[in-house]
Design a protein around this motif. Structure first.
Motif, mmCIF file in Angstrom:
data_model
loop_
_atom_site.group_PDB
_atom_site.id
_atom_site.type_symbol
_atom_site.label_atom_id
_atom_site.label_comp_id
_atom_site.label_asym_id
_atom_site.label_seq_id
_atom_site.Cartn_x
_atom_site.Cartn_y
_atom_site.Cartn_z
ATOM 1 N N GLU A 192 0.759 -1.203 0.143
ATOM 2 C CA GLU A 192 0.055 -0.065 0.067
ATOM 3 C C GLU A 192 0.953 1.153 -0.176
ATOM 4 O OE1 GLU A 192 -3.426 1.713 -0.627
ATOM 5 O OE2 GLU A 192 -3.972 -0.156 0.437
ATOM 6 N N LYS A 193 1.945 1.325 0.857
ATOM 7 C CA LYS A 193 2.721 2.564 0.879
ATOM 8 C C LYS A 193 3.514 2.445 -0.357
ATOM 9 C CE LYS A 193 3.946 2.119 5.742
ATOM 10 N NZ LYS A 193 4.869 1.575 6.497
ATOM 11 N N ARG A 194 3.736 1.486 -1.075
ATOM 12 C CA ARG A 194 4.417 1.807 -2.440
ATOM 13 C C ARG A 194 3.577 1.953 -3.725
ATOM 14 N NH1 ARG A 194 9.240 -1.958 -4.047
ATOM 15 N NH2 ARG A 194 9.357 -0.362 -5.391
ATOM 16 N N GLY A 195 2.194 2.140 -3.447
ATOM 17 C CA GLY A 195 1.130 2.388 -4.108
ATOM 18 C C GLY A 195 0.740 1.314 -5.119
ATOM 19 N N LYS A 196 0.824 0.077 -4.529
ATOM 20 C CA LYS A 196 0.552 -1.108 -5.516
ATOM 21 C C LYS A 196 -0.945 -1.341 -5.535
ATOM 22 C CE LYS A 196 4.921 -2.538 -6.242
ATOM 23 N NZ LYS A 196 5.516 -2.527 -7.508
ATOM 24 N N ARG A 197 -1.624 -1.876 -6.503
ATOM 25 C CA ARG A 197 -3.108 -2.024 -6.563
ATOM 26 C C ARG A 197 -3.132 -3.678 -6.247
ATOM 27 N NH1 ARG A 197 -5.130 1.935 -5.461
ATOM 28 N NH2 ARG A 197 -7.191 1.100 -6.605
ATOM 29 N N GLN A 198 -2.255 -4.567 -6.369
ATOM 30 C CA GLN A 198 -2.385 -6.037 -5.860
ATOM 31 C C GLN A 198 -1.215 -6.240 -5.054
ATOM 32 O OE1 GLN A 198 -2.512 -8.363 -9.182
ATOM 33 N NE2 GLN A 198 -4.872 -8.730 -9.072
ATOM 34 N N VAL A 199 -1.727 -7.062 -4.235
ATOM 35 C CA VAL A 199 -0.156 -7.845 -3.558
ATOM 36 C C VAL A 199 -0.792 -9.387 -3.343
ATOM 37 C CG1 VAL A 199 -1.665 -7.235 -1.326
ATOM 38 C CG2 VAL A 199 1.037 -7.722 -1.261
ATOM 39 N N MET A 200 0.367 -10.067 -3.316
ATOM 40 C CA MET A 200 0.233 -11.584 -3.160
ATOM 41 C C MET A 200 0.594 -11.980 -1.971
ATOM 42 S SD MET A 200 1.288 -14.724 -5.301
ATOM 43 C CE MET A 200 3.085 -14.350 -5.276
ATOM 44 N N ILE A 201 -0.112 -12.682 -0.889
ATOM 45 C CA ILE A 201 0.410 -12.830 0.440
ATOM 46 C C ILE A 201 0.361 -14.465 0.427
ATOM 47 C CG2 ILE A 201 -0.661 -13.180 2.698
ATOM 48 C CD1 ILE A 201 -2.453 -10.738 2.393
ATOM 49 N N ARG A 202 1.314 -14.953 1.032
ATOM 50 C CA ARG A 202 1.746 -16.464 1.241
ATOM 51 C C ARG A 202 2.411 -16.495 2.236
ATOM 52 N NH1 ARG A 202 6.849 -16.011 -1.263
ATOM 53 N NH2 ARG A 202 7.613 -17.948 -0.634
ATOM 54 N N PRO A 203 2.313 -17.614 3.220
ATOM 55 C CA PRO A 203 1.303 -18.628 2.926
ATOM 56 C C PRO A 203 -0.022 -18.271 3.518
ATOM 57 C CG PRO A 203 2.405 -19.098 4.896
ATOM 58 C CD PRO A 203 3.094 -17.969 4.572
ATOM 59 N N SER A 204 -1.146 -18.763 3.067
ATOM 60 C CA SER A 204 -2.478 -18.719 3.201
ATOM 61 C C SER A 204 -2.868 -19.620 4.666
ATOM 62 C CB SER A 204 -3.218 -19.361 1.951
ATOM 63 O OG SER A 204 -4.551 -18.962 2.662
ATOM 64 N N SER A 205 -4.003 -18.821 5.345
ATOM 65 C CA SER A 205 -4.332 -19.642 6.594
ATOM 66 C C SER A 205 -5.725 -19.220 6.851
ATOM 67 C CB SER A 205 -3.728 -19.210 7.747
ATOM 68 O OG SER A 205 -3.897 -18.050 8.395
ATOM 69 N N LYS A 206 -6.601 -19.892 7.549
ATOM 70 C CA LYS A 206 -7.952 -19.683 7.663
ATOM 71 C C LYS A 206 -7.975 -18.478 8.410
ATOM 72 C CE LYS A 206 -9.436 -24.439 8.145
ATOM 73 N NZ LYS A 206 -10.050 -25.502 9.306
ATOM 74 N N VAL A 207 -6.850 -18.049 9.211
ATOM 75 C CA VAL A 207 -6.999 -17.024 10.241
ATOM 76 C C VAL A 207 -6.974 -15.589 9.208
ATOM 77 C CG1 VAL A 207 -5.760 -15.782 12.060
ATOM 78 C CG2 VAL A 207 -6.230 -18.054 12.296
ATOM 79 N N VAL A 208 -6.053 -15.691 8.396
ATOM 80 C CA VAL A 208 -5.617 -14.704 7.437
ATOM 81 C C VAL A 208 -6.884 -14.370 6.822
ATOM 82 C CG1 VAL A 208 -4.311 -13.848 5.387
ATOM 83 C CG2 VAL A 208 -3.263 -15.041 7.516
ATOM 84 N N VAL A 209 -7.739 -15.302 6.194
ATOM 85 C CA VAL A 209 -8.770 -15.283 5.340
ATOM 86 C C VAL A 209 -9.907 -14.636 5.955
ATOM 87 C CG1 VAL A 209 -10.613 -16.538 4.024
ATOM 88 C CG2 VAL A 209 -8.270 -17.299 3.743
ATOM 89 N N LYS A 210 -10.136 -14.911 7.264
ATOM 90 C CA LYS A 210 -11.234 -14.379 8.072
ATOM 91 C C LYS A 210 -10.823 -12.978 8.328
ATOM 92 C CE LYS A 210 -13.886 -18.008 9.259
ATOM 93 N NZ LYS A 210 -15.238 -17.900 8.824
ATOM 94 N N PHE A 211 -9.431 -12.773 8.684
ATOM 95 C CA PHE A 211 -9.094 -11.449 9.038
ATOM 96 C C PHE A 211 -9.652 -10.510 7.592
ATOM 97 C CE2 PHE A 211 -6.199 -7.951 10.321
ATOM 98 C CZ PHE A 211 -6.338 -8.054 11.559
ATOM 99 N N LEU A 212 -9.135 -11.167 6.247
ATOM 100 C CA LEU A 212 -9.279 -10.356 5.217
ATOM 101 C C LEU A 212 -10.611 -10.285 4.933
ATOM 102 C CD1 LEU A 212 -6.558 -11.920 2.744
ATOM 103 C CD2 LEU A 212 -6.588 -9.611 3.934
ATOM 104 N N GLN A 213 -11.676 -10.968 5.494
ATOM 105 C CA GLN A 213 -12.920 -10.901 5.149
ATOM 106 C C GLN A 213 -13.385 -9.765 6.189
ATOM 107 O OE1 GLN A 213 -14.431 -14.550 6.221
ATOM 108 N NE2 GLN A 213 -14.317 -15.415 4.013
ATOM 109 N N VAL A 214 -13.038 -9.487 7.359
ATOM 110 C CA VAL A 214 -13.244 -8.373 8.164
ATOM 111 C C VAL A 214 -12.926 -6.991 7.485
ATOM 112 C CG1 VAL A 214 -13.111 -7.231 10.341
ATOM 113 C CG2 VAL A 214 -13.321 -9.661 10.335
#
Length: 166
Positions: free
Chosen positions: A38-60
């Motif tokens: 976000e600070k670099r002005g990107k429009r997309q970012v890839m997060i790895r590894p994935s987890s259920k907690v990260v997905v729930k957090f992203l939903q919020v």
């Protein structure tokens, strides 16, 4: 003498194995990755590894408008998540160590972590799931606190502070 030279020569040319870092918190890494993009002005970012907690957090975060759509990519390993950024994320992080919060202590954490009552979210990890501080207050459940962007996210036992720029 030639045997000694051969055996001693084997170890000299071999580089030592580099030490690899151990992932302490997948969520902390994900939030830091999003914040940096976000600070670099990107429009997309890839997060790895994935987890259920990260997905729930992203939903919020998505529910509150801090991020756009996200897609979970199954690479048959740890998984990846591609997140669309919309420019509303100012600061994002994790509070460590995690703090237990009673539902009556949520107000104190809001004053401590959020820049204003008008924006910011605290996400909590509770026995009733991962939710924002408003939902936790309505359901009268406590949790753990974790810090994320100007919006504060508290997870039961953890607090994440999510910040909005607008």
């Amino acid at each position: 003498q030639s045997q000694q030279e051969e055996t001693s020569g084997k170890n000299e040319g071999v580089a030592a194995k580099p030490r690899t870092m151990v992932r302490v918190s997948v969520l902390a890494d994900a939030l830091k990755t999003m914040s940096n993009a976000e600070k670099r002005g990107k429009r997309q970012v890839m997060i790895r590894p994935s987890s259920k907690v990260v997905v729930k957090f992203l939903q919020v975060m998505q529910k509150h408008g801090y991020i756009g759509e996200f897609e979970i990519v199954d690479d048959r390993r740890a998984g990846k998540i591609v997140v669309e950024l919309n420019g509303r994320l100012n600061k994002c992080g994790v509070i460590s160590p995690r703090f237990d919060i009673g539902h009556d202590d949520i107000e104190k954490w809001i004053e401590r972590l959020l820049p204003s009552r008008l924006f910011g979210v605290i996400v909590l990890t509770t026995s009733a799931g991962i939710m924002d501080h408003e939902e936790a207050r309505r359901k009268k459940v406590g949790g753990k606190v974790r810090e994320g962007p100007t919006t504060l996210v508290v997870q039961m036992g953890r607090v994440a502070n999510l910040c909005s720029g607008n």
